[in-house]
Design an enzyme around this catalytic site. Structure first.
Site, PDB file in Angstrom:
ATOM      1  N   TYR A 297      -6.825  15.735  -8.867  1.00 42.66           N
ATOM      2  CA  TYR A 297      -6.030  14.772  -9.642  1.00 42.66           C
ATOM      3  C   TYR A 297      -4.952  15.504 -10.442  1.00 42.66           C
ATOM      4  CZ  TYR A 297      -4.789  11.220 -13.067  1.00 42.66           C
ATOM      5  OH  TYR A 297      -4.082  10.342 -13.859  1.00 42.66           O
TER       6      TYR A 297
ATOM      7  N   LYS B 149      -0.755  15.365 -10.112  1.00 44.13           N
ATOM      8  CA  LYS B 149       0.145  15.013 -11.222  1.00 44.13           C
ATOM      9  C   LYS B 149       1.061  16.185 -11.586  1.00 44.13           C
ATOM     10  CE  LYS B 149      -1.320  10.745 -11.883  1.00 44.13           C
ATOM     11  NZ  LYS B 149      -0.454   9.569 -11.781  1.00 44.13           N
TER      12      LYS B 149
ATOM     13  N   ASP C 164       0.885  -1.166   0.000  1.00 41.72           N
ATOM     14  CA  ASP C 164       0.000   0.000   0.000  1.00 41.72           C
ATOM     15  C   ASP C 164       0.918   1.208   0.000  1.00 41.72           C
ATOM     16  OD1 ASP C 164      -1.683   2.104   0.440  1.00 41.72           O
ATOM     17  OD2 ASP C 164      -2.750   1.177   2.126  1.00 41.72           O
TER      18      ASP C 164
ATOM     19  N   SER D 250       0.790  12.242 -15.932  1.00 46.64           N
ATOM     20  CA  SER D 250      -0.416  12.291 -16.769  1.00 46.64           C
ATOM     21  C   SER D 250      -0.364  13.559 -17.605  1.00 46.64           C
ATOM     22  CB  SER D 250      -1.653  12.332 -15.861  1.00 46.64           C
ATOM     23  OG  SER D 250      -2.818  12.552 -16.626  1.00 46.64           O
TER      24      SER D 250
HETATM   25  N1  LIG Z   1      -5.952   5.318 -17.589  1.00 44.72           N
HETATM   26  C1  LIG Z   1      -5.747   6.567 -17.884  1.00 44.72           C
HETATM   27  O1  LIG Z   1      -6.448   7.151 -18.718  1.00 44.72           O
HETATM   28  C2  LIG Z   1      -4.582   7.301 -17.241  1.00 44.72           C
HETATM   29  C3  LIG Z   1      -4.161   8.486 -17.840  1.00 44.72           C
HETATM   30  C4  LIG Z   1      -3.073   9.156 -17.291  1.00 44.72           C
HETATM   31  C5  LIG Z   1      -2.425   8.653 -16.184  1.00 44.72           C
HETATM   32  N2  LIG Z   1      -2.878   7.508 -15.602  1.00 44.72           N
HETATM   33  C6  LIG Z   1      -2.150   7.032 -14.430  1.00 44.72           C
HETATM   34  O2  LIG Z   1      -1.735   5.711 -14.627  1.00 44.72           O
HETATM   35  C7  LIG Z   1      -1.538   5.074 -13.368  1.00 44.72           C
HETATM   36  C8  LIG Z   1      -2.158   3.695 -13.408  1.00 44.72           C
HETATM   37  O3  LIG Z   1      -3.543   3.837 -13.581  1.00 44.72           O
HETATM   38  P1  LIG Z   1      -4.417   2.849 -14.490  1.00 44.72           P
HETATM   39  O4  LIG Z   1      -4.976   3.667 -15.571  1.00 44.72           O
HETATM   40  O5  LIG Z   1      -3.678   1.629 -14.826  1.00 44.72           O
HETATM   41  O6  LIG Z   1      -5.600   2.566 -13.448  1.00 44.72           O
HETATM   42  P2  LIG Z   1      -6.109   1.218 -12.756  1.00 44.72           P
HETATM   43  O7  LIG Z   1      -6.393   0.208 -13.787  1.00 44.72           O
HETATM   44  O8  LIG Z   1      -7.207   1.668 -11.851  1.00 44.72           O
HETATM   45  O9  LIG Z   1      -4.863   0.725 -11.891  1.00 44.72           O
HETATM   46  C9  LIG Z   1      -4.467   1.413 -10.743  1.00 44.72           C
HETATM   47  C10 LIG Z   1      -3.472   0.565  -9.961  1.00 44.72           C
HETATM   48  O10 LIG Z   1      -3.024   1.365  -8.840  1.00 44.72           O
HETATM   49  C11 LIG Z   1      -3.099   0.562  -7.662  1.00 44.72           C
HETATM   50  N3  LIG Z   1      -3.320   1.404  -6.485  1.00 44.72           N
HETATM   51  C12 LIG Z   1      -4.246   2.368  -6.310  1.00 44.72           C
HETATM   52  N4  LIG Z   1      -4.104   2.915  -5.095  1.00 44.72           N
HETATM   53  C13 LIG Z   1      -3.046   2.283  -4.491  1.00 44.72           C
HETATM   54  C14 LIG Z   1      -2.408   2.393  -3.226  1.00 44.72           C
HETATM   55  N5  LIG Z   1      -2.781   3.256  -2.288  1.00 44.72           N
HETATM   56  N6  LIG Z   1      -1.340   1.583  -2.953  1.00 44.72           N
HETATM   57  C15 LIG Z   1      -0.951   0.694  -3.860  1.00 44.72           C
HETATM   58  N7  LIG Z   1      -1.520   0.521  -5.077  1.00 44.72           N
HETATM   59  C16 LIG Z   1      -2.567   1.312  -5.368  1.00 44.72           C
HETATM   60  C17 LIG Z   1      -4.218  -0.425  -7.912  1.00 44.72           C
HETATM   61  O11 LIG Z   1      -3.916  -1.603  -7.173  1.00 44.72           O
HETATM   62  P3  LIG Z   1      -4.816  -2.235  -6.013  1.00 44.72           P
HETATM   63  O12 LIG Z   1      -6.151  -1.549  -6.043  1.00 44.72           O
HETATM   64  O13 LIG Z   1      -4.870  -3.686  -6.376  1.00 44.72           O
HETATM   65  O14 LIG Z   1      -4.057  -1.968  -4.773  1.00 44.72           O
HETATM   66  C18 LIG Z   1      -4.081  -0.705  -9.406  1.00 44.72           C
HETATM   67  O15 LIG Z   1      -3.197  -1.780  -9.639  1.00 44.72           O
HETATM   68  C19 LIG Z   1      -2.129   6.018 -12.320  1.00 44.72           C
HETATM   69  O16 LIG Z   1      -1.087   6.710 -11.688  1.00 44.72           O
HETATM   70  C20 LIG Z   1      -2.967   6.975 -13.160  1.00 44.72           C
HETATM   71  O17 LIG Z   1      -3.084   8.231 -12.558  1.00 44.72           O
HETATM   72  C21 LIG Z   1      -3.933   6.813 -16.102  1.00 44.72           C
END
Ligand SMILES: NC(=O)c1ccc[n+]([C@@H]2O[C@H](COP(=O)([O-])OP(=O)(O)OC[C@H]3O[C@@H](n4cnc5c(N)ncnc54)[C@H](OP(=O)(O)O)[C@@H]3O)[C@@H](O)[C@H]2O)c1
Length: 300
Positions: free
Chosen positions: A173, A177, A81, A160
């Protein structure tokens, strides 16, 4: 690294050469590997011969229970975490005990908070920062002593495009970032003398669990002054995310970065219009760029 030597190691493993004289593969830690970008990276790098440890808050300490990826390799999930310093330190210790080193760290775990500033409490905004910003900070603090001691390493921070341009109704958010941008820019210079590369990835909207996992501030949608614009803007974001590219693109980008001897500070990723947005912000007059953003989110 992978230095050229380690690249060779990596390809030896990717080619299935697991003979005892093959050098050990580079060790990769990816936070938030239960879904989305992190999972795609873990699968991709696992098949390329890296020794990958992914983290999740919802997994158990079982290093033998490796998760098979489509290729010949696998990755292992460990609990972490990133909001809890002891949990982060324990996860890093586990990897060091099992592998003796960490070569690449992808600080990826995070989530999105939606809601106008007025409808989001300070506590809600703090929780957003606790994960996205301070969580990343914690992971960096835990791994940097090892990377510096090794005099090499890649620290890839998932920011992001929302950290380059403020997104309406995602102010907390975006701010978290933006904060990572400043942190990475500064950290990169601090650790350069030890051969540690700090890199920021700035993705646009991708198709991951991010949309499903987005949290709305408790009061969002209840304030009649914002409710309609909030709903319209959020619908645009969610549609762009659901129709966005596959996170596999980002996994391949990470591989390119960690095999580059001198990666840049910033890499954008995503659809061309969204990546163009980052460029337009730099070149267009502020008023025009703002009008375009409001038009994008159906606010004018
Ligand atoms: N998808 C987009 O459009 C997008 C765009 C720009 C940036 N991002 C960034 O990309 C990154 C990954 O996001 P994603 O799109 O892959 O979303 P996702 O599918 O929701 O995955 C998020 C991951 O973060 C983990 N997580 C969340 N809170 C946590 C905590 N407190 N401690 C440990 N693990 C935690 C979750 O794991 P568990 O819940 O299993 O712990 C999950 O594996 C994020 O930083 C997000 O801001 C995403």
């Amino acid at each position: 690294m992978p230095t050229p030597v380690e690249k060779k190691r990596s390809s030896a493993h990717a080619a299935g050469d697991f003979s005892s004289d093959a050098p050990p593969p580079p060790v990769v830690l990816i936070t938030g590997a239960s879904s989305g970008f992190g999972e795609a990276c873990a699968q991709h790098l696992g098949t390329k011969g890296y020794r990958v440890y992914g983290t999740s808050r919802r997994t158990t300490w079982d290093l033998d229970a490796s998760k098979d990826s489509p290729g010949t390799n696998s990755y292992q999930m460990i609990p972490m975490d990133i909001c809890d310093t002891a949990s982060v330190d324990a996860g890093v210790d586990t990897i060091l005990k099992a592998s003796g080193r960490i070569d690449v760290v992808v600080c990826n775990a995070g989530f999105g908070l939606a809601g106008s500033v007025e409808d989001s409490t300070v506590e809600e905004a703090k929780r957003q920062f606790e994960t996205n910003f301070f969580g990343t900070w914690r992971v960096c603090r835990a791994v940097l002593p090892h990377l510096r001691r090794q005099k090499s390493g890649y620290l890839v921070i998932v920011g992001s495009l929302a950290g380059v341009m403020g997104i309406p109704f995602q102010a907390a958010y975006s701010a978290s970032k933006f904060a990572l941008e400043g942190m990475a820019e500064a950290l990169r210079m601090e650790v350069k003398p030890w051969g540690v590369h700090v890199v920021l990835i700035e993705p646009g909207d991708f198709r991951t669990g991010f949309t499903r996992n987005r949290i709305k501030s408790d009061a969002s949608g209840t304030n009649p002054d914002y409710a309609a614009t909030f709903a319209r803007a959020l619908a645009v974001m969610e549609k762009d995310e659901r129709q966005g590219p596959s996170p596999e693109i980002l996994a391949r980008l990470v591989e390119r970065i960690i095999t580059h001897p001198a990666p840049r500070l910033r890499y954008t990723a995503g659809t061309i219009p969204q990546r163009l947005g980052a460029l337009l912000k730099r070149v267009l007059p502020g008023g025009l760029f703002e009008w375009l953003m409001m038009a994008t989110y159906k606010m004018n």
